[in-house]
Scaffold this motif. Structure first.
Motif, PDB file in Angstrom:
ATOM      1  N   ASN A  13      40.695  37.801  46.593  1.00 23.73           N
ATOM      2  CA  ASN A  13      40.390  38.209  47.966  1.00 23.73           C
ATOM      3  C   ASN A  13      41.238  37.488  49.010  1.00 23.73           C
ATOM      4  O   ASN A  13      41.564  38.066  50.037  1.00 23.73           O
ATOM      5  N   THR A  16      45.337  38.526  50.722  1.00 26.78           N
ATOM      6  CA  THR A  16      45.197  39.774  51.462  1.00 26.78           C
ATOM      7  C   THR A  16      46.549  40.362  51.820  1.00 26.78           C
ATOM      8  O   THR A  16      46.703  41.567  51.880  1.00 26.78           O
ATOM      9  N   TYR A  19      49.190  42.533  48.791  1.00 32.72           N
ATOM     10  CA  TYR A  19      48.766  42.895  47.436  1.00 32.72           C
ATOM     11  C   TYR A  19      48.325  44.356  47.358  1.00 32.72           C
ATOM     12  O   TYR A  19      48.459  44.986  46.310  1.00 32.72           O
ATOM     13  N   LYS A  20      47.847  44.913  48.431  1.00 31.12           N
ATOM     14  CA  LYS A  20      47.402  46.316  48.422  1.00 31.12           C
ATOM     15  C   LYS A  20      48.550  47.252  48.046  1.00 31.12           C
ATOM     16  O   LYS A  20      48.326  48.317  47.488  1.00 31.12           O
ATOM     17  N   ILE A  23      48.614  47.030  44.044  1.00 28.86           N
ATOM     18  CA  ILE A  23      47.388  47.042  43.238  1.00 28.86           C
ATOM     19  C   ILE A  23      47.323  48.268  42.328  1.00 28.86           C
ATOM     20  O   ILE A  23      46.898  48.161  41.173  1.00 28.86           O
ATOM     21  N   ASP A  24      47.778  49.424  42.800  1.00 24.87           N
ATOM     22  CA  ASP A  24      47.758  50.610  41.939  1.00 24.87           C
ATOM     23  C   ASP A  24      48.679  50.415  40.737  1.00 24.87           C
ATOM     24  O   ASP A  24      48.316  50.776  39.612  1.00 24.87           O
ATOM     25  N   ASN A  27      47.059  48.012  38.292  1.00 21.50           N
ATOM     26  CA  ASN A  27      46.008  48.708  37.534  1.00 21.50           C
ATOM     27  C   ASN A  27      46.610  49.630  36.477  1.00 21.50           C
ATOM     28  O   ASN A  27      46.076  49.748  35.372  1.00 21.50           O
ATOM     29  N   ALA A  65      40.045  40.318  43.383  1.00 21.23           N
ATOM     30  CA  ALA A  65      39.949  41.406  44.361  1.00 21.23           C
ATOM     31  C   ALA A  65      39.109  42.552  43.793  1.00 21.23           C
ATOM     32  O   ALA A  65      39.212  42.871  42.609  1.00 21.23           O
ATOM     33  N   PRO A  66      38.276  43.173  44.630  1.00 22.51           N
ATOM     34  CA  PRO A  66      37.368  44.214  44.136  1.00 22.51           C
ATOM     35  C   PRO A  66      38.084  45.468  43.629  1.00 22.51           C
ATOM     36  O   PRO A  66      37.527  46.198  42.809  1.00 22.51           O
ATOM     37  N   ASP A  67      39.310  45.732  44.086  1.00 21.87           N
ATOM     38  CA  ASP A  67      40.020  46.932  43.630  1.00 21.87           C
ATOM     39  C   ASP A  67      40.905  46.670  42.416  1.00 21.87           C
ATOM     40  O   ASP A  67      41.617  47.554  41.953  1.00 21.87           O
ATOM     41  N   LEU A  68      40.824  45.457  41.870  1.00 21.72           N
ATOM     42  CA  LEU A  68      41.540  45.116  40.645  1.00 21.72           C
ATOM     43  C   LEU A  68      40.705  45.566  39.445  1.00 21.72           C
ATOM     44  O   LEU A  68      39.517  45.256  39.354  1.00 21.72           O
ATOM     45  N   LYS A  69      41.324  46.296  38.536  1.00 22.25           N
ATOM     46  CA  LYS A  69      40.637  46.781  37.337  1.00 22.25           C
ATOM     47  C   LYS A  69      40.415  45.600  36.385  1.00 22.25           C
ATOM     48  O   LYS A  69      41.363  44.940  35.984  1.00 22.25           O
TER      49      LYS A  69
END
Length: 163
Positions: A13, A16, A19-20, A23-24, A27, A65-69
């Motif tokens: 987290n 910030t 990383y967005k 992130i895809d 994943n 991070a919450p969107d990390l698989k």
């Protein structure tokens, strides 16, 4: 399981910035690792320094991070840049006889750099996924990929992944 591992470094987290944008891809690399029977490892950084504002133990900022698989329970904490400073991680490597690493994460000029350098110093195979790393200062990434190559790392992209 193969004697290879995908390593996701410091996608937490408090990372910030930037990383967005990757992130895809991270994943997707996790999906690839799972499909090909590689160990998936997550490295978390925690700051123990007094007065630090980021990655403090027990805070939301230190959480992945919450969107990390998340596909495994192989989550290891480090307190310095180099992931090999985590005894639990080095024990995991030894127990699973891992010889080759695919590296993703942040920060390309700090923790990713230190981990790659020390893995190569220990004679492990290292492939850095160029479209799965970022930095606080993205202008430095090209210089980092040159550095990684100079230390014996392979620089590849998601489309180059094969076993």
């Amino acid at each position: 399981m193969q004697n290879k591992s995908l390593v996701v470094i410091d996608i937490q987290n408090d990372i910030t910035k930037n990383y967005k944008e990757i992130i895809d891809n991270i994943n997707k690399s996790i999906d690839w690792a799972e499909e090909n029977n590689l160990h998936v490892v997550y490295i978390r950084h925690e700051n123990l320094s007094p007065g630090t504002r980021t990655f403090k133990t027990g805070t939301r900022g230190a959480e992945l991070a919450p969107d990390l698989k998340i596909v495994s329970e192989n989550v290891f904490t480090k307190y310095k840049g180099n992931a090999l400073t985590s005894e639990e991680f080095t024990d995991f490597i030894r127990q699973n006889e891992i010889e080759d690493f695919y590296i993703t994460g942040a920060d390309a000029v700090a923790c990713v750099k230190s981990t790659c350098y020390n893995l190569r110093k220990s004679n492990y195979g290292v492939s850095v996924l160029s479209d799965c790393i970022t930095s606080y200062d993205k202008k430095k990434i090209d210089g980092m990929t040159d550095y990684y190559e100079s230390k014996g790392c392979q620089i590849i992209g998601l489309n180059d992944l094969s076993i």
